[in-house]
Design a protein around this motif. Sequence first.
Motif, mmCIF file in Angstrom:
data_model
loop_
_atom_site.group_PDB
_atom_site.id
_atom_site.type_symbol
_atom_site.label_atom_id
_atom_site.label_comp_id
_atom_site.label_asym_id
_atom_site.label_seq_id
_atom_site.Cartn_x
_atom_site.Cartn_y
_atom_site.Cartn_z
ATOM 1 N N PRO A 161 0.794 -1.233 0.000
ATOM 2 C CA PRO A 161 0.000 0.000 0.000
ATOM 3 C C PRO A 161 0.822 1.276 0.000
ATOM 4 O O PRO A 161 0.350 2.302 -0.471
ATOM 5 C CB PRO A 161 -0.818 -0.116 1.294
ATOM 6 C CG PRO A 161 -0.853 -1.569 1.595
ATOM 7 C CD PRO A 161 0.462 -2.104 1.129
ATOM 8 N N TRP A 198 4.018 0.001 4.206
ATOM 9 C CA TRP A 198 2.611 0.368 4.176
ATOM 10 C C TRP A 198 2.367 1.468 5.201
ATOM 11 O O TRP A 198 3.141 1.656 6.122
ATOM 12 C CB TRP A 198 1.717 -0.839 4.479
ATOM 13 C CG TRP A 198 2.003 -1.432 5.825
ATOM 14 C CD1 TRP A 198 1.339 -1.160 6.986
ATOM 15 C CD2 TRP A 198 3.021 -2.364 6.168
ATOM 16 N NE1 TRP A 198 1.881 -1.859 8.030
ATOM 17 C CE2 TRP A 198 2.923 -2.619 7.548
ATOM 18 C CE3 TRP A 198 4.012 -3.031 5.434
ATOM 19 C CZ2 TRP A 198 3.776 -3.490 8.208
ATOM 20 C CZ3 TRP A 198 4.854 -3.899 6.107
ATOM 21 C CH2 TRP A 198 4.728 -4.122 7.467
ATOM 22 N N MET A 201 -2.605 1.741 8.223
ATOM 23 C CA MET A 201 -3.450 0.564 8.066
ATOM 24 C C MET A 201 -4.487 0.518 9.186
ATOM 25 O O MET A 201 -4.183 0.770 10.351
ATOM 26 C CB MET A 201 -2.593 -0.702 8.095
ATOM 27 C CG MET A 201 -1.549 -0.765 7.001
ATOM 28 S SD MET A 201 -2.273 -1.078 5.381
ATOM 29 C CE MET A 201 -2.741 -2.798 5.558
ATOM 30 N N SER A 203 -6.784 -2.248 9.394
ATOM 31 C CA SER A 203 -7.291 -3.617 9.484
ATOM 32 C C SER A 203 -6.238 -4.534 10.110
ATOM 33 O O SER A 203 -5.147 -4.708 9.560
ATOM 34 C CB SER A 203 -7.650 -4.140 8.088
ATOM 35 O OG SER A 203 -7.845 -5.540 8.110
ATOM 36 N N LYS A 206 -5.493 -7.456 7.653
ATOM 37 C CA LYS A 206 -4.606 -7.155 6.527
ATOM 38 C C LYS A 206 -3.166 -6.996 7.004
ATOM 39 O O LYS A 206 -2.227 -7.432 6.324
ATOM 40 C CB LYS A 206 -5.074 -5.894 5.816
ATOM 41 C CG LYS A 206 -4.303 -5.637 4.525
ATOM 42 C CD LYS A 206 -5.064 -4.775 3.552
ATOM 43 C CE LYS A 206 -4.363 -4.748 2.207
ATOM 44 N NZ LYS A 206 -5.117 -4.000 1.178
ATOM 45 N N MET A 207 -2.985 -6.365 8.170
ATOM 46 C CA MET A 207 -1.631 -6.230 8.697
ATOM 47 C C MET A 207 -1.017 -7.596 8.972
ATOM 48 O O MET A 207 0.141 -7.849 8.648
ATOM 49 C CB MET A 207 -1.634 -5.370 9.958
ATOM 50 C CG MET A 207 -1.909 -3.906 9.704
ATOM 51 S SD MET A 207 -1.358 -2.815 11.030
ATOM 52 C CE MET A 207 0.410 -2.863 10.777
ATOM 53 N N GLY A 237 3.047 1.864 10.563
ATOM 54 C CA GLY A 237 1.914 1.575 9.699
ATOM 55 C C GLY A 237 0.588 1.404 10.398
ATOM 56 O O GLY A 237 -0.454 1.316 9.742
ATOM 57 N N GLY A 239 -2.692 2.389 11.853
ATOM 58 C CA GLY A 239 -3.401 3.562 11.390
ATOM 59 C C GLY A 239 -4.293 4.246 12.403
ATOM 60 O O GLY A 239 -4.595 3.729 13.483
#
Length: 410
Positions: A161, A198, A201, A203, A206-207, A237, A239
């Motif tokens: 990302p 990334w 983030m 999620s 997803k991480m 990363g 978020g």
Amino acid sequence: MSNATNLTNIIGPAFVRDIEDHYLKANSEQGYFIYHIEQLRQHLASLQQQDVVKLWFAVKANPLSKVLKTIAEQGFCFDVASQGELEQVLAQGVAPENILNTGPAKSKVQIARFIDRGVNTFVVESINQLAWLNEVAAQKDVVPQVLLRVQLQWPEGDKNPLGGNELTPFGLNVEQWQTIKLSDYQDVNVCGIHIFQWGNMLSNAKMYDLWSQMVEPLVALSKQLNFDLDILDLGGGLGIDYLQTGQAIDWSTAISDLAEIKAKANVKEIWLELGRYAVAQSGYYVAPIVDKKINVDTQQLILSGGINHLLRPAITDQPFPARLLRTSNEDSTSFHVHGPLCTSMDKLGEFKLPNDVNVGDALLFGLCGAYGFTESMPFFLCHEIAAEYIFEDLTFELIREPQAPSWYLR
């Protein structure tokens, strides 16, 4: 459109009243920042209630002295990427052994300066940097701890990302690192790998998926280069939900996931370099409204401060959440909020605000503790440099006074 009403839940009504009282007393015509130190302290303490990861603070997120001191008191180490950041961290009493030097632009001169100041842990991002560090280490009779920064490529762009399918200047790919022989660099201790591709983030799933995909190629690289992979630095990363969507990283889940990654990689230490996740929620920005108008059936508000103080909305299209500072019982409507700069880029977002919002009122922005003042573009159009306050023990303390343009104009 940003949801302004949720901001009260983030801040708390009592603190909103404190800020409103302070604003009325300060009678400021310019925007300024506030950092809630006790809120920051409590958040950092909660992050340290684990024994899975070693936490570093990425100084680029907020280098204010009181913020750095508070972070140091909570046992964080510091990720610095410039000589200026290094000197600011050292000035707060941080020991050099608690400093990690990152960044893609390390010259041989800078490396020598860091070693002279006692720093002994480096992330190297090129073969040149590794060679320079080895040379300087031999000259100064030290053995720095080194992490190689790796940039992985994925066939699917959405799995990278930060860089997407584009090449970034951060580190080297596996194939490039495979060309070196560590026997050529005997004056440094290569003991880890750094990887971070990334940003912001929201999620956990997803991480975890990204972290999991990294283990195999990074462990394989350490074996190919024949060094013990003691440290895996996963960067940052984690978020912040600037758009107030309800998505957020759950810290306890992240720690559980990292414990699995640590076991899979069979490393002694996992490192994280937190920036916005550490400090964003503890910072606020207050800006007076200087004009209100209807333009092509659109309600517009013009603030005394804009991207000259808060650049992030212009480069991410993600506004900081905002609300009217004072209380109002009026119905709300959509307002486009702009700053004072002579560029269409100077837009802080679209917000639902009470209909009676007017010139002389102020807007309060939240989640501004990271990438606020020092990521801004304060010199454009020669507006005043924003002041910074801390809020501690129910008291506002002015840390840096607002600066007139004469401060930097010559």
